[in-house]
Design a protein around this motif. Structure first.
Motif, PDB file in Angstrom:
ATOM      1  N   SER A 133       0.830  -1.203   0.000  1.00 30.96           N
ATOM      2  CA  SER A 133       0.000   0.000   0.000  1.00 30.96           C
ATOM      3  C   SER A 133       0.865   1.254   0.000  1.00 30.96           C
ATOM      4  O   SER A 133       2.037   1.226   0.400  1.00 30.96           O
ATOM      5  CB  SER A 133      -0.908   0.010   1.229  1.00 30.96           C
ATOM      6  N   GLU A 134       0.283   2.364  -0.425  1.00 28.36           N
ATOM      7  CA  GLU A 134       1.017   3.630  -0.440  1.00 28.36           C
ATOM      8  C   GLU A 134       1.419   4.047   0.969  1.00 28.36           C
ATOM      9  O   GLU A 134       2.527   4.562   1.184  1.00 28.36           O
ATOM     10  CB  GLU A 134       0.170   4.725  -1.090  1.00 28.36           C
ATOM     11  N   GLU A 135       0.541   3.801   1.932  1.00 32.60           N
ATOM     12  CA  GLU A 135       0.849   4.178   3.307  1.00 32.60           C
ATOM     13  C   GLU A 135       2.075   3.439   3.816  1.00 32.60           C
ATOM     14  O   GLU A 135       2.954   4.017   4.468  1.00 32.60           O
ATOM     15  CB  GLU A 135      -0.354   3.888   4.212  1.00 32.60           C
ATOM     16  N   ARG A 136       2.159   2.146   3.514  1.00 28.46           N
ATOM     17  CA  ARG A 136       3.319   1.396   3.982  1.00 28.46           C
ATOM     18  C   ARG A 136       4.584   1.828   3.261  1.00 28.46           C
ATOM     19  O   ARG A 136       5.664   1.844   3.850  1.00 28.46           O
ATOM     20  CB  ARG A 136       3.113  -0.116   3.818  1.00 28.46           C
ATOM     21  N   ARG A 137       4.477   2.167   1.992  1.00 29.45           N
ATOM     22  CA  ARG A 137       5.652   2.654   1.262  1.00 29.45           C
ATOM     23  C   ARG A 137       6.234   3.890   1.951  1.00 29.45           C
ATOM     24  O   ARG A 137       7.452   4.051   2.052  1.00 29.45           O
ATOM     25  CB  ARG A 137       5.277   2.973  -0.186  1.00 29.45           C
ATOM     26  N   LYS A 138       5.359   4.752   2.426  1.00 28.11           N
ATOM     27  CA  LYS A 138       5.824   5.937   3.148  1.00 28.11           C
ATOM     28  C   LYS A 138       6.521   5.541   4.448  1.00 28.11           C
ATOM     29  O   LYS A 138       7.552   6.125   4.811  1.00 28.11           O
ATOM     30  CB  LYS A 138       4.636   6.860   3.445  1.00 28.11           C
ATOM     31  N   GLU A 139       5.970   4.550   5.146  1.00 28.41           N
ATOM     32  CA  GLU A 139       6.602   4.071   6.379  1.00 28.41           C
ATOM     33  C   GLU A 139       8.000   3.509   6.101  1.00 28.41           C
ATOM     34  O   GLU A 139       8.948   3.789   6.846  1.00 28.41           O
ATOM     35  CB  GLU A 139       5.742   2.976   7.018  1.00 28.41           C
ATOM     36  N   ILE A 140       8.110   2.712   5.045  1.00 33.74           N
ATOM     37  CA  ILE A 140       9.402   2.118   4.705  1.00 33.74           C
ATOM     38  C   ILE A 140      10.416   3.216   4.393  1.00 33.74           C
ATOM     39  O   ILE A 140      11.579   3.158   4.815  1.00 33.74           O
ATOM     40  CB  ILE A 140       9.262   1.163   3.503  1.00 33.74           C
ATOM     41  N   ALA A 141       9.980   4.232   3.651  1.00 31.10           N
ATOM     42  CA  ALA A 141      10.866   5.340   3.297  1.00 31.10           C
ATOM     43  C   ALA A 141      11.371   6.059   4.550  1.00 31.10           C
ATOM     44  O   ALA A 141      12.561   6.398   4.655  1.00 31.10           O
ATOM     45  CB  ALA A 141      10.137   6.317   2.376  1.00 31.10           C
ATOM     46  N   GLU A 142      10.477   6.279   5.510  1.00 27.54           N
ATOM     47  CA  GLU A 142      10.865   6.989   6.726  1.00 27.54           C
ATOM     48  C   GLU A 142      11.834   6.172   7.579  1.00 27.54           C
ATOM     49  O   GLU A 142      12.785   6.706   8.152  1.00 27.54           O
ATOM     50  CB  GLU A 142       9.615   7.351   7.545  1.00 27.54           C
ATOM     51  N   ILE A 143      11.592   4.867   7.659  1.00 25.71           N
ATOM     52  CA  ILE A 143      12.499   4.015   8.433  1.00 25.71           C
ATOM     53  C   ILE A 143      13.886   4.001   7.795  1.00 25.71           C
ATOM     54  O   ILE A 143      14.907   4.115   8.488  1.00 25.71           O
ATOM     55  CB  ILE A 143      11.925   2.586   8.534  1.00 25.71           C
ATOM     56  N   ALA A 144      13.919   3.868   6.487  1.00 26.93           N
ATOM     57  CA  ALA A 144      15.209   3.851   5.785  1.00 26.93           C
ATOM     58  C   ALA A 144      15.944   5.173   5.956  1.00 26.93           C
ATOM     59  O   ALA A 144      17.161   5.200   6.190  1.00 26.93           O
ATOM     60  CB  ALA A 144      14.983   3.551   4.302  1.00 26.93           C
TER      61      ALA A 144
END
Length: 413
Positions: free
Chosen positions: A200-211
């Motif tokens: 999902s787009e929401e999770r993609r944003k989470e992954i980006a922030e963690i990285a």
């Protein structure tokens, strides 16, 4: 046993057992990693459903006409065929790439793109640009096999991270980042290989922030993304300064079209081009010309549309033929993830299928480290059979084995 077989260190013979590969194979330079070609089929195999190839939808005729038309045109002085292309591709090739890659808010410019000889070269370039020997790369606990081979050959180590129905789990990624201090993350957010998960787009944003928080470079493999009609924005949209977006035409137009595209962070463009040049891997001009012509003339989009329709029909056939069994499918995916009954183990099932003339991939082929979820799964590449009739025959073999179980084969003796 499955891991040793995938490395070419052992081989099995139905009715006889498993044998260590001859010493002469290792004397030729085999050291396990990459010693067995993933798509090489056993002798006598009649139906191949092992490699995630795009189905046949008339590519040969379309590409032949496009190539003939391209060759008939006068060649610009700056693009002769008797010299190597500049690292990253010519302006025309990069402009065509930009046209192909653009979707939604993702619109890299021609100067942002490195044209590659397939996505594998783009991934390797990203690995070399972001890591050093000894570094750790995180990836989904089930992932594209060639990446683990590339990492090992270059002295890097892959560590698997837990996945769910959307792909990599953010909390698990954050824990792995703290524990391992990785240099990079390899991820397939669209039609994840082998489960077909779409993030999902929401999770993609989470992954980006963690990285970003842990200073991890993101290597985003989007080779299947163009097959989705409702394609989410790439993770690269949310963290462009640390993202290496990679895709190719092989999965959407045809496996023989070995052209890929890498969009690195802008500050890393020169490094990416230098890596490509240093490995002597500039793109073959003829292949790049064909790819650009297909994109410019609209043939690439048309072929991709034909591909979507054919893949959707093949999923319908698969669902019907294997009804009653646990399948994970996405109508845009080139494969289905099949859960086997309790009586089967994946490597036994693969051997039984091979004995009947069907080549398939065990879940173990995609595992990073040890994971129990692969022992009873098969990835069924529904795009690889040349015709629907071949697909139907392969599915019939699958159905027969699922119904009869291992006791009906000579594998358990």
């Amino acid at each position: 046993y499955a891991l040793a077989a995938s490395r070419g260190e052992v081989s099995g013979e139905v009715g006889r057992g498993t044998f260590i590969a001859g010493a002469e194979a290792h004397a030729r330079g085999n050291r396990g990693v990459g010693s067995a070609a993933f798509v090489t089929l056993p002798e006598g195999t009649e139906i191949a459903m092992k490699a995630a190839f795009a189905p046949t939808v008339g590519q040969t005729d379309i590409m032949s006409r496009a190539l003939a038309a391209s060759m008939a045109e006068p060649r610009p002085a700056e693009e002769p065929f008797n010299v190597y292309l500049a690292p990253g591709g010519s302006p025309r090739h990069r402009a065509a790439a930009a046209q192909w890659l653009a979707h939604g808010d993702f619109a890299p410019g021609a100067d942002d793109i490195v044209v590659c000889s397939g996505a594998s070269q783009g991934i390797l370039t990203a690995i070399l640009a972001t890591t050093a020997p000894g570094d750790i790369i995180l990836a989904e606990e089930l992932t594209y096999q060639a990446v683990t081979q590339q990492a090992a050959l270059m002295g890097r180590r892959i560590v698997g991270v837990k996945i769910d129905d959307e792909g990599i789990v953010p909390d698990a990624l954050a824990r792995a980042a703290k524990e391992h201090a990785p240099a990079a993350l390899f991820i397939v957010p669209n039609l994840q290989n082998p489960t077909s998960a779409v993030m999902s787009e929401e999770r993609r944003k989470e992954i980006a922030e963690i990285a970003r928080a842990h200073e991890i470079a993101i290597i985003e493999d989007d080779v299947y993304g163009a097959l989705l009609t409702d394609r989410p924005p790439p993770i690269a949209c949310f963290a462009p300064e640390i993202s290496y977006f990679v895709t190719s035409l092989a999965k959407t137009l045809g496996a023989g079209l070995r052209i890929g595209f890498l969009v690195p962070p802008r500050q890393m463009l020169d490094r990416a081009r230098a890596i490509q040049y240093g490995f002597g891997q500039t793109v073959p001009p003829l292949m790049a010309e064909l790819a650009a012509t297909l994109v410019e003339d609209g043939e690439a989009r048309m072929l991709c549309g034909l591909m979507r329709a054919e893949v959707a029909e093949r999923h319908r056939m698969t669902k019907e033929a294997l009804s009653g069994y646990a399948l994970r499918q996405n109508d845009a995916s080139l494969y289905a993830w099949v859960e086997l009954p309790d009586t089967w183990r994946a490597h036994h099932f693969v051997e039984a299928a091979r004995a009947k003339g069907l080549a398939i991939a065990a879940g173990d082929d995609f595992m990073v480290g040890r994971t129990d979820r692969t022992s009873r799964h098969i990835r069924l590449a529904i795009g690889q059979p040349a015709t629907r009739d071949q697909l139907s025959d392969g599915l019939a073999i699958m159905r027969e084995l699922l119904e009869t179980g291992p006791l009906s084969t000579p594998l358990v003796a």
